[in-house]
Scaffold this motif. Structure first.
Motif, PDB file in Angstrom:
ATOM      1  N   GLY A   1      -1.501  -1.774  -0.292  1.00 23.50           N
ATOM      2  CA  GLY A   1      -1.132  -2.151   1.071  1.00 23.50           C
ATOM      3  C   GLY A   1      -0.131  -3.279   1.147  1.00 23.50           C
ATOM      4  O   GLY A   1       0.423  -3.539   2.208  1.00 23.50           O
ATOM      5  N   SER A   2       0.119  -3.952   0.030  1.00 15.64           N
ATOM      6  CA  SER A   2       1.083  -5.046   0.064  1.00 15.64           C
ATOM      7  C   SER A   2       2.500  -4.489   0.193  1.00 15.64           C
ATOM      8  O   SER A   2       2.785  -3.349  -0.168  1.00 15.64           O
ATOM      9  N   LEU A   3       3.383  -5.306   0.747  1.00 12.37           N
ATOM     10  CA  LEU A   3       4.763  -4.908   1.016  1.00 12.37           C
ATOM     11  C   LEU A   3       5.726  -5.754   0.205  1.00 12.37           C
ATOM     12  O   LEU A   3       5.453  -6.927  -0.059  1.00 12.37           O
ATOM     13  N   PHE A   4       6.855  -5.168  -0.178  1.00 10.09           N
ATOM     14  CA  PHE A   4       7.918  -5.931  -0.830  1.00 10.09           C
ATOM     15  C   PHE A   4       9.254  -5.279  -0.499  1.00 10.09           C
ATOM     16  O   PHE A   4       9.313  -4.129  -0.080  1.00 10.09           O
TER      17      PHE A   4
ATOM     18  N   ARG B   1       5.772  -0.090   0.343  1.00  9.37           N
ATOM     19  CA  ARG B   1       4.340  -0.359   0.434  1.00  9.37           C
ATOM     20  C   ARG B   1       3.683   0.127  -0.853  1.00  9.37           C
ATOM     21  O   ARG B   1       3.990   1.222  -1.346  1.00  9.37           O
ATOM     22  N   VAL B   2       2.771  -0.667  -1.382  1.00 10.66           N
ATOM     23  CA  VAL B   2       2.028  -0.280  -2.576  1.00 10.66           C
ATOM     24  C   VAL B   2       0.835   0.574  -2.132  1.00 10.66           C
ATOM     25  O   VAL B   2       0.042   0.162  -1.284  1.00 10.66           O
TER      26      VAL B   2
ATOM     27  N   ALA C   1      -0.241  -5.666  -8.074  1.00 10.68           N
ATOM     28  CA  ALA C   1      -0.051  -5.822  -6.627  1.00 10.68           C
ATOM     29  C   ALA C   1      -1.186  -5.126  -5.887  1.00 10.68           C
ATOM     30  O   ALA C   1      -1.550  -4.002  -6.212  1.00 10.68           O
ATOM     31  N   PRO C   2      -1.772  -5.790  -4.894  1.00  7.04           N
ATOM     32  CA  PRO C   2      -2.862  -5.152  -4.146  1.00  7.04           C
ATOM     33  C   PRO C   2      -2.348  -3.990  -3.286  1.00  7.04           C
ATOM     34  O   PRO C   2      -1.221  -4.024  -2.787  1.00  7.04           O
TER      35      PRO C   2
END
Length: 88
Positions: free
Chosen positions: A45-48, A64-65, A42-43
């Protein structure tokens, strides 16, 4: 004197971000060992999101990653406990 006040405010602001961080609860991805959770693909700043039940409540958390692959809880919502499956 103004420099001392400005420096004090700056240091307080830096410490405040960790002081107000959302703490994991039972069911959170980072509940047991927050530093062990690492996402490699996962990059940054990506959210899940992650949904779970804890103590009879239904929660939805936004994560947030971080650049090192760890995840941080950004937001938590307690969802309405009404579920259509409970009607049957």
């Amino acid at each position: 004197m103004k420099k001392i006040i400005a420096l004090t405010l700056a240091v307080s602001a830096i410490g405040a971000s960790s002081a107000f961080a959302i703490q994991p609860i039972k069911g959170s991805i980072t509940y047991t060992n927050p530093n062990e959770v690492r996402l490699t693909k996962a990059p940054a700043g990506s959210l899940f999101t992650h949904e779970f039940r804890s103590d009879g409540n239904h929660y939805k958390e936004l994560y947030r990653v971080e650049p090192n692959g760890t995840v941080t809880i950004v937001d938590r919502q307690r969802l309405d406990s009404f579920d259509m499956n409970d009607m049957n």
